[in-house]
Design a protein around this motif. Structure first.
Motif, mmCIF file in Angstrom:
data_model
loop_
_atom_site.group_PDB
_atom_site.id
_atom_site.type_symbol
_atom_site.label_atom_id
_atom_site.label_comp_id
_atom_site.label_asym_id
_atom_site.label_seq_id
_atom_site.Cartn_x
_atom_site.Cartn_y
_atom_site.Cartn_z
ATOM 1 N N ASN A 239 34.853 41.633 43.494
ATOM 2 C CA ASN A 239 35.940 41.264 42.587
ATOM 3 C C ASN A 239 37.089 42.270 42.657
ATOM 4 O O ASN A 239 37.610 42.717 41.645
ATOM 5 C CB ASN A 239 35.418 41.172 41.149
ATOM 6 N N SER A 240 37.505 42.592 43.860
ATOM 7 C CA SER A 240 38.573 43.578 44.008
ATOM 8 C C SER A 240 39.948 42.937 44.173
ATOM 9 O O SER A 240 40.942 43.639 44.326
ATOM 10 C CB SER A 240 38.268 44.492 45.190
ATOM 11 N N GLN A 241 40.047 41.607 44.150
ATOM 12 C CA GLN A 241 41.347 40.960 44.303
ATOM 13 C C GLN A 241 42.199 41.191 43.060
ATOM 14 O O GLN A 241 41.688 41.375 41.966
ATOM 15 C CB GLN A 241 41.200 39.462 44.597
ATOM 16 N N LEU A 242 43.511 41.172 43.242
ATOM 17 C CA LEU A 242 44.438 41.400 42.144
ATOM 18 C C LEU A 242 44.525 40.160 41.257
ATOM 19 O O LEU A 242 44.552 39.034 41.744
ATOM 20 C CB LEU A 242 45.833 41.731 42.672
ATOM 21 N N VAL A 243 44.554 40.405 39.967
ATOM 22 C CA VAL A 243 44.748 39.333 38.995
ATOM 23 C C VAL A 243 45.880 39.751 38.069
ATOM 24 O O VAL A 243 46.178 40.932 37.909
ATOM 25 C CB VAL A 243 43.475 39.036 38.175
#
Length: 96
Positions: free
Chosen positions: A23-27
């Motif tokens: 879950n390292s993607q940018l949000v």
């Protein structure tokens, strides 16, 4: 038993590490008044978990302080009752 707990802690750490890596993607977190905060998802999850833990500990701490104050008041009341209570001395009732 100690090694079992150590192994369990290691397994939980590895699972949480894998979760963080997945879950390292940018949000984007849309704030009030049009503000936007972009951060990795795991960082946002960690921040909200830490905030929730802090609020929970604060609530528990205030409840603990309330109970401690009640206990102190009850101890004072018990001491006052014991001091005013007439004690019976068994040596006075012995008739020779």
């Amino acid at each position: 038993m100690r090694y079992l707990f150590l192994g369990l802690k290691l397994a939980v750490f590895i699972v949480l590490l894998l979760l963080a890596m997945q879950n390292s993607q940018l949000v984007s977190l849309n704030l009030l008044l049009g503000g936007v905060w972009e951060a990795p998802l795991i960082l946002l999850l960690l921040a909200f978990f830490a905030a929730g833990a802090a609020f929970g500990l604060a609530a528990g701490f205030t409840y603990s302080l309330k109970l401690r104050r009640q206990l102190t008041a009850l101890k004072k009341e018990l001491r006052a009752r014991q001091q005013t209570q007439v004690t019976h001395d068994p040596s006075d009732s012995i008739a020779d």
